[in-house]
Scaffold this motif. Structure first.
Motif, PDB file in Angstrom:
ATOM      1  N   VAL A 152      63.960  49.911  -1.812  1.00 36.88           N
ATOM      2  CA  VAL A 152      64.374  51.316  -1.701  1.00 36.88           C
ATOM      3  C   VAL A 152      63.266  52.244  -2.181  1.00 36.88           C
ATOM      4  O   VAL A 152      62.979  53.280  -1.572  1.00 36.88           O
ATOM      5  CB  VAL A 152      65.663  51.547  -2.506  1.00 36.88           C
ATOM      6  N   LEU A 153      62.595  51.858  -3.283  1.00 31.82           N
ATOM      7  CA  LEU A 153      61.479  52.664  -3.780  1.00 31.82           C
ATOM      8  C   LEU A 153      60.329  52.689  -2.773  1.00 31.82           C
ATOM      9  O   LEU A 153      59.694  53.732  -2.561  1.00 31.82           O
ATOM     10  CB  LEU A 153      61.002  52.113  -5.127  1.00 31.82           C
ATOM     11  N   ALA A 154      60.064  51.545  -2.124  1.00 34.78           N
ATOM     12  CA  ALA A 154      58.989  51.500  -1.129  1.00 34.78           C
ATOM     13  C   ALA A 154      59.282  52.433   0.040  1.00 34.78           C
ATOM     14  O   ALA A 154      58.390  53.139   0.538  1.00 34.78           O
ATOM     15  CB  ALA A 154      58.794  50.061  -0.645  1.00 34.78           C
ATOM     16  N   VAL A 155      60.532  52.457   0.492  1.00 34.26           N
ATOM     17  CA  VAL A 155      60.901  53.358   1.584  1.00 34.26           C
ATOM     18  C   VAL A 155      60.763  54.811   1.157  1.00 34.26           C
ATOM     19  O   VAL A 155      60.278  55.669   1.917  1.00 34.26           O
ATOM     20  CB  VAL A 155      62.331  53.052   2.061  1.00 34.26           C
ATOM     21  N   ALA A 156      61.189  55.125  -0.049  1.00 38.18           N
ATOM     22  CA  ALA A 156      61.074  56.504  -0.550  1.00 38.18           C
ATOM     23  C   ALA A 156      59.617  56.935  -0.642  1.00 38.18           C
ATOM     24  O   ALA A 156      59.264  58.082  -0.339  1.00 38.18           O
ATOM     25  CB  ALA A 156      61.756  56.633  -1.903  1.00 38.18           C
ATOM     26  N   VAL A 157      58.753  56.009  -1.069  1.00 39.81           N
ATOM     27  CA  VAL A 157      57.314  56.333  -1.138  1.00 39.81           C
ATOM     28  C   VAL A 157      56.762  56.558   0.252  1.00 39.81           C
ATOM     29  O   VAL A 157      55.972  57.474   0.496  1.00 39.81           O
ATOM     30  CB  VAL A 157      56.561  55.207  -1.870  1.00 39.81           C
ATOM     31  N   GLN A 158      57.162  55.735   1.191  1.00 45.03           N
ATOM     32  CA  GLN A 158      56.678  55.900   2.572  1.00 45.03           C
ATOM     33  C   GLN A 158      57.137  57.224   3.159  1.00 45.03           C
ATOM     34  O   GLN A 158      56.404  57.872   3.912  1.00 45.03           O
ATOM     35  CB  GLN A 158      57.171  54.742   3.426  1.00 45.03           C
ATOM     36  N   GLN A 159      58.351  57.651   2.827  1.00 43.97           N
ATOM     37  CA  GLN A 159      58.878  58.921   3.330  1.00 43.97           C
ATOM     38  C   GLN A 159      58.400  60.118   2.517  1.00 43.97           C
ATOM     39  O   GLN A 159      58.732  61.256   2.871  1.00 43.97           O
ATOM     40  CB  GLN A 159      60.404  58.888   3.318  1.00 43.97           C
ATOM     41  N   LEU A 160      57.646  59.882   1.444  1.00 48.44           N
ATOM     42  CA  LEU A 160      57.103  60.947   0.592  1.00 48.44           C
ATOM     43  C   LEU A 160      58.251  61.843   0.091  1.00 48.44           C
ATOM     44  O   LEU A 160      58.275  63.052   0.293  1.00 48.44           O
ATOM     45  CB  LEU A 160      56.062  61.783   1.361  1.00 48.44           C
ATOM     46  N   ARG A 161      59.194  61.195  -0.596  1.00 51.67           N
ATOM     47  CA  ARG A 161      60.358  61.906  -1.121  1.00 51.67           C
ATOM     48  C   ARG A 161      59.951  62.800  -2.293  1.00 51.67           C
ATOM     49  O   ARG A 161      58.816  62.803  -2.758  1.00 51.67           O
ATOM     50  CB  ARG A 161      61.411  60.899  -1.563  1.00 51.67           C
ATOM     51  N   SER A 162      60.896  63.567  -2.810  1.00 55.01           N
ATOM     52  CA  SER A 162      60.625  64.528  -3.879  1.00 55.01           C
ATOM     53  C   SER A 162      60.311  63.792  -5.179  1.00 55.01           C
ATOM     54  O   SER A 162      60.684  62.622  -5.368  1.00 55.01           O
ATOM     55  CB  SER A 162      61.834  65.441  -4.067  1.00 55.01           C
ATOM     56  N   PRO A 163      59.629  64.453  -6.128  1.00 55.54           N
ATOM     57  CA  PRO A 163      59.313  63.778  -7.424  1.00 55.54           C
ATOM     58  C   PRO A 163      60.562  63.392  -8.198  1.00 55.54           C
ATOM     59  O   PRO A 163      60.557  62.402  -8.929  1.00 55.54           O
ATOM     60  CB  PRO A 163      58.453  64.812  -8.153  1.00 55.54           C
ATOM     61  N   LEU A 177      53.503  51.191  -6.268  1.00 60.70           N
ATOM     62  CA  LEU A 177      54.158  52.007  -5.248  1.00 60.70           C
ATOM     63  C   LEU A 177      54.179  53.480  -5.646  1.00 60.70           C
ATOM     64  O   LEU A 177      53.900  54.380  -4.845  1.00 60.70           O
ATOM     65  CB  LEU A 177      55.579  51.507  -4.997  1.00 60.70           C
ATOM     66  N   THR A 178      54.509  53.743  -6.917  1.00 66.79           N
ATOM     67  CA  THR A 178      54.522  55.134  -7.382  1.00 66.79           C
ATOM     68  C   THR A 178      53.117  55.726  -7.360  1.00 66.79           C
ATOM     69  O   THR A 178      52.928  56.915  -7.062  1.00 66.79           O
ATOM     70  CB  THR A 178      55.115  55.214  -8.788  1.00 66.79           C
ATOM     71  N   GLY A 179      52.135  54.890  -7.673  1.00 69.12           N
ATOM     72  CA  GLY A 179      50.755  55.363  -7.575  1.00 69.12           C
ATOM     73  C   GLY A 179      50.374  55.710  -6.152  1.00 69.12           C
ATOM     74  O   GLY A 179      49.615  56.660  -5.904  1.00 69.12           O
ATOM     75  N   ARG A 180      50.889  54.977  -5.182  1.00 64.62           N
ATOM     76  CA  ARG A 180      50.645  55.316  -3.787  1.00 64.62           C
ATOM     77  C   ARG A 180      51.277  56.668  -3.444  1.00 64.62           C
ATOM     78  O   ARG A 180      50.708  57.472  -2.694  1.00 64.62           O
ATOM     79  CB  ARG A 180      51.222  54.220  -2.886  1.00 64.62           C
ATOM     80  N   TRP A 181      52.484  56.904  -3.961  1.00 62.83           N
ATOM     81  CA  TRP A 181      53.097  58.217  -3.752  1.00 62.83           C
ATOM     82  C   TRP A 181      52.251  59.315  -4.395  1.00 62.83           C
ATOM     83  O   TRP A 181      52.067  60.388  -3.838  1.00 62.83           O
ATOM     84  CB  TRP A 181      54.497  58.210  -4.363  1.00 62.83           C
ATOM     85  N   TRP A 182      51.717  59.039  -5.623  1.00 59.50           N
ATOM     86  CA  TRP A 182      50.889  60.011  -6.331  1.00 59.50           C
ATOM     87  C   TRP A 182      49.660  60.394  -5.501  1.00 59.50           C
ATOM     88  O   TRP A 182      49.260  61.546  -5.458  1.00 59.50           O
ATOM     89  CB  TRP A 182      50.472  59.409  -7.669  1.00 59.50           C
ATOM     90  N   GLY A 183      49.063  59.408  -4.815  1.00 57.72           N
ATOM     91  CA  GLY A 183      47.871  59.693  -4.028  1.00 57.72           C
ATOM     92  C   GLY A 183      48.151  60.557  -2.813  1.00 57.72           C
ATOM     93  O   GLY A 183      47.241  61.217  -2.302  1.00 57.72           O
ATOM     94  N   ARG A 184      49.374  60.595  -2.315  1.00 64.19           N
ATOM     95  CA  ARG A 184      49.704  61.364  -1.116  1.00 64.19           C
ATOM     96  C   ARG A 184      50.405  62.682  -1.426  1.00 64.19           C
ATOM     97  O   ARG A 184      50.452  63.561  -0.577  1.00 64.19           O
ATOM     98  CB  ARG A 184      50.599  60.538  -0.191  1.00 64.19           C
TER      99      ARG A 184
END
Length: 966
Positions: A819-830, A855-862
């Motif tokens: 679920v976290l991976a999908v949220a990161v891929q969709q660039l969900r809110s912080p 995964l959270t670091g990947r979200w941070w980069g985008r």
């Protein structure tokens, strides 16, 4: 009515005195001695030579010459009459006198006076004995007798036509036209064989010749009734002996050879005009051009013919934009037997005629146009121009975004003209062009033209037109592809073409599957459609977004589509299993090879895989690429035949999509799959197909709705080895899933115990710290942390997070890490990322904790900068509220995360990750705030023990080198 008119004439008498030994001179003239030299020059320049003796029977006197004398301000005509006299000179020789008359040409030109008319006026003229200024000259009314008399004289000398007046006259006309054309060459022309003719008859012959030239030529033309044969005769046209040097001699009545160039062009055009308009109309038209034209100026003379020629006049009017329906009609009617049909002028005239023929009141030009259309030589050219006119209407409507109603009305009018002339088949054959690559655009507009007309107008009731549509494969397929979006119109075209008829070509049978009733079986009748034909039909159905049509096309054309998918017909080698070595099923991991064509190319008839004009074999790479693109265009189109689409995808090396995981959809998918897998043509590929088709069912969450139905259909494959391999694969998948679930449960238990121990130790440290600050270690206040000045101790139940992965998740629920991976891929809110990440932060050393951190670091980069700044705030609030963590535990977790980030241990993913810079700055600001708070607490503590004077000056910042505020 007497039309005789009088002109004032200048005159001169050129002779000798009786018994005088002097030479010839002007004895008397208008103006006397002051004009004698001028008249002497005119008379000697027009001199025809030495006359014969009085006893001669041929070429006897009088000799007459008529010369046009152009001057700067006006035009003059000089008439010289050389005649015998009874006088003798000093040596007893006969004296030949010359009467010379000079006339202003204005009135002569206005009345179109001929040579015989001038002879009739001066034949009996007697010059005055004295020097008078002018004399009146009575000119009889121009009767127009010179031309017919001259033609009659010429006809009398035409050999071999005795007794046939029509042939004699026609020959005379041809002879006069040829001599008139010779005058354009520029040299003198001498007519021989007219020795017995008198002066008037010879002048009539000149009228016949000059009458076939513009009248303005007479202003510069010099003619003589006879010359003596000396060098360089002073005339352009004269009778004389055959030995006249430097002159072209022509025998009277015998047709001369006209040299190529302007003379021959003039002769050809003039004879065509006489044939079309008649001799009288042509000569009357030539008389209207009275502007002075030099005889040796062929360009101007030919220009006069162009203006006189109805065809040329119409062409010039079209070029100048001054055409009218009458001019165009006369121009078309002037052409006979396909003459001039290769010229650009004819093409322009026909194009203009087509435009007038479809308008009200264009009946005359329609008759002229239909006459050329029915001619064997001009008919194909007119048909080609009509095809261009039809395409121009479509092109003009597209480029100008014109109203479709006006475009359709214009097409209807043009096609009505085609129907009236019964030229439907010929025009249809010419519409698509020659099939060259340059005609790709033309083919598109030709198909649009037929679509606008509709099947009822194009070939309804015309068997020849239907045969042409069957023969012009490119055009007909392009029309069918465009009409496939409308079932009614497509049915109309198929009804017209009769694809089930025995004489229909095999490619048309493929389209029969889109008809109704028993016509679908036509696809199975020999000769069967080719794989290329099946691909064209499939392209049309996919483009029309008709799922039921696509299912029918795939069902009835399944062998051809399979042949295209496996690449049969390619030049590659064949494997041991009978399959082509080009078959590749390497896309089972989910990646597709890039298609050979983009969906936009499906609308281009010129593309090799387009139904309008394929240029490669159906089993070739272009055909396979086109089929791969069709399968990937729109998944909704394939909902009625998704199983067959997956089989084709697998044969093409692309991954199977699988059915929608619903019980009803999976049941239909399994039934279709069962029928396909029993196809004998797919026997060599069963093992690979079963392996590829099972991937969507075995992937993703286990136990999906309808999964067992699909797997059961695959296990019934008529290949026991493939079925056994699939059973082992299913068992291995189930065992791996069970082991993964057991490992997850064990890991959750260990995490729960570890977190409980960490929380207990943390509570112990907090109680010990409070005891040190308060000086007490027992009592109820110590246990509860409510004493004055004591540190805040979490209440019972606070600071203990739940076990990771527990909560609302059931055994069949999704994995929180997924679920976290999908949220990161969709660039969900912080906030969402913080809520999903919080359970994994309690054990950052574990594999799942490190994976969640990455995964959270990947979200941070985008993520944008503003959302980055809010992430740790949301994480802190989530840990304090949702997970009931203490303040210190929360601070420790955040500190550990930041330490890992700044040590570059958080993420090594190549596509993004933590940036140590902003995190380090955030940690530095937080550390500075904490140090400031510690100093404030120390000051409060000191003030409670010692009495400090308020507003005690503090040390200067520059000397407070130990301060952290720097």
């Amino acid at each position: 009515m007497n039309d005789t008119f009088t002109v004032r004439a200048l005159w001169a008498w050129y002779s000798k005195q009786a018994g005088s030994p002097d030479e010839y001179d002007v004895l008397r003239c208008t103006g006397g001695a002051r004009r004698r030299a001028t008249f002497f020059d005119h008379i000697t320049a027009a001199g025809l030579g030495d006359p014969p003796s009085a006893a001669a029977t041929r070429d006897r006197l009088p000799w007459v010459s008529v010369t046009g004398l152009p001057c700067t301000d006006r035009q003059w005509t000089g008439i010289s009459v050389m005649e015998p006299s009874p006088l003798r000179d000093g040596v007893n020789r006969d004296v030949t006198s010359t009467r010379y008359v000079l006339l202003d040409s204005t009135e002569l030109v206005r009345r179109r006076v001929e040579y015989v008319t001038l002879w009739d006026a001066v034949a009996s003229l007697r010059l005055p004995p004295e020097h008078e200024e002018t004399i009146p000259l009575e000119v009889p009314a121009p009767a127009g007798d010179g031309l017919p008399e001259g033609l009659e004289t010429i006809a009398g000398h035409v050999p071999g036509t005795v007794g046939d007046s029509d042939r004699r006259r026609a020959a005379a006309v041809h002879w006069a036209v040829a001599v008139a054309a010779l005058l354009l060459q520029g040299g003198p022309v001498v007519i021989t064989g007219g020795g017995a003719l008198d002066a008037r008859a010879r002048l009539a012959v000149f009228d016949a010749i000059a009458g076939l030239l513009p009248y303005g030529v007479r202003g510069g033309l010099a003619v003589g009734s006879c010359v003596d044969g000396g060098d360089e005769p002073p005339t352009h046209l004269a009778f004389g002996p055959a030995h006249t040097p430097s002159a072209r001699c022509v025998e009277l009545g015998t047709l001369p050879q006209v040299p190529a160039g302007a003379p021959e062009e003039y002769r050809r055009q003039l004879l065509r005009l006489i044939e079309v308009l008649g001799l009288d109309a042509v000569t009357a038209g030539l008389r209207t051009f009275d502007a002075a034209v030099a005889p040796a100026g062929p360009g101007a003379v030919l220009g006069v013919l162009d203006r006189l020629d109805p065809f040329r006049a119409a062409v010039h009017a079209v070029e100048a934009g001054e055409q009218s329906v009458q001019l165009v009609t006369r121009g078309l009617n002037s052409l006979t037997d396909g003459e001039d049909t290769e010229s650009e002028g004819f093409l322009r005239l026909v194009r203009c005629g087509i435009d007038y023929a479809v308008e009200p009141g264009g009946r005359e030009v329609y008759d002229a146009l239909s006459r050329h259309w029915a001619h064997g030589k001009t008919g194909p050219r007119v048909s080609a121009l009509m095809a261009e006119a039809l395409l121009d209407v479509v092109l003009g409507g597209v480029s100008a975004a014109a109203d479709s109603t006006s475009c359709r009305a214009r097409l209807d009018e043009l096609w009505r003209l085609v129907e009236l002339c019964r030229k439907e088949a010929e025009v249809l054959r010419l519409l698509p062009g020659s099939g060259e690559p340059a005609d790709a655009q033309r083919l598109r507009y030709a198909a649009d033209c037929l679509c606008l007309l509709g099947p009822g107008r194009v070939a309804d009731g015309r068997a020849d037109a239907v045969h042409v549509l069957r023969d012009t494969r490119r055009l007909t397929r392009a029309v069918l592809v465009r009409e496939s979006a409308d079932p009614t119109r497509l049915a109309g075209w198929l009804t017209l073409l009769e694809p089930t008829a025995h004489e229909a070509p095999a490619w048309l049978r493929a389209w029969a599957v889109l008809a109704v009733g028993e016509r679908k079986k036509a696809a199975l009748v020999e000769p069967c459609p080719t794989a290329e034909d099946a691909l064209h039909v499939l392209t049309a159905t996919v483009r029309s977004r008709q799922p039921d049509w696509t299912a029918e096309a795939v069902r009835w054309l399944w062998p051809q589509l399979c042949s295209t998918a496996v690449g049969r017909g390619e030049s590659g080698r064949t494997g041991d299993d009978g399959a082509t070595s080009g078959l590749s099923l390497q896309g089972r991991s989910g990646s597709r090879r890039p298609p050979a064509r983009t969906p936009e190319h499906l609308d281009d008839p010129a593309h090799p895989a387009d139904p309008a004009g394929p240029a490669h074999p159906a089993g070739g790479p272009d055909a396979r690429g086109a089929l791969r693109t069709l399968l990937a265009t729109d998944t909704d189109v394939w909902r009625h035949c998704r199983a067959r689409a997956d089989v084709l995808n697998c044969l093409l090396g692309a991954p199977a999509a699988g059915p929608p995981w619903r019980e009803s959809a999976c049941r239909a998918y399994a039934q279709s799959l069962h029928r396909v897998l029993w196809d004998e043509g797919l026997a060599p590929f069963l093992a690979l197909l079963v392996e590829a088709l099972a991937t969507p069912a075995l992937g993703g969450p286990c136990g999906k709705e309808g999964e067992s139905t699909v797997l059961t259909a695959l296990l019934r494959v008529p290949d026991e080895a493939a079925a056994e391999k699939l059973r082992r694969r299913v068992d291995a998948r189930n065992d791996a899933w069970r082991r993964r679930q057991d490992a997850l449960e064990a890991e959750r238990s260990v995490r729960a115990r570890r977190l409980a121990d960490q929380e207990a130790a943390q509570n112990t440290r907090l109680r010990a710290a409070r005891e040190r600050h308060t000086g007490t270690g027992t009592g109820p206040d110590c246990a509860t942390g409510t004493g004055a000045g004591g540190a805040a101790v979490p209440r019972e139940g606070r600071g203990r997070p739940p076990v990771i992965g527990t909560g609302d998740r059931t055994g069949d629920g999704p994995d929180p890490l997924d679920v976290l991976a999908v949220a990161v891929q969709q660039l969900r809110s912080p906030r969402d990322i913080a809520v999903m990440w919080a359970p994994f932060t309690f054990d950052l050393d574990s594999g799942t904790g490190r994976r969640a951190l990455e995964l959270t670091g990947r979200w941070w980069g985008r993520a944008p900068e503003k959302e980055r700044d809010a992430l740790f705030g949301h994480l802190e609030r989530t840990l304090l509220t949702a997970h009931r963590c203490s303040v210190d535990v929360t601070a420790d977790i955040l500190h550990e995360i930041r330490s890992l980030i700044m040590a570059c241990h958080a993420s090594g993913h190549s596509s993004g990750g933590w940036l140590a810079g902003p995190v380090f700055r955030e940690a530095k600001r937080e550390l500075r705030d904490r140090r400031s708070r510690v100093r404030e607490l120390r000051r409060i503590r000191l003030m409670s023990v010692f009495h400090l004077v308020p507003r005690t000056p503090r040390k200067h910042k520059e000397r407070n080198r130990g301060s952290s505020d720097r």
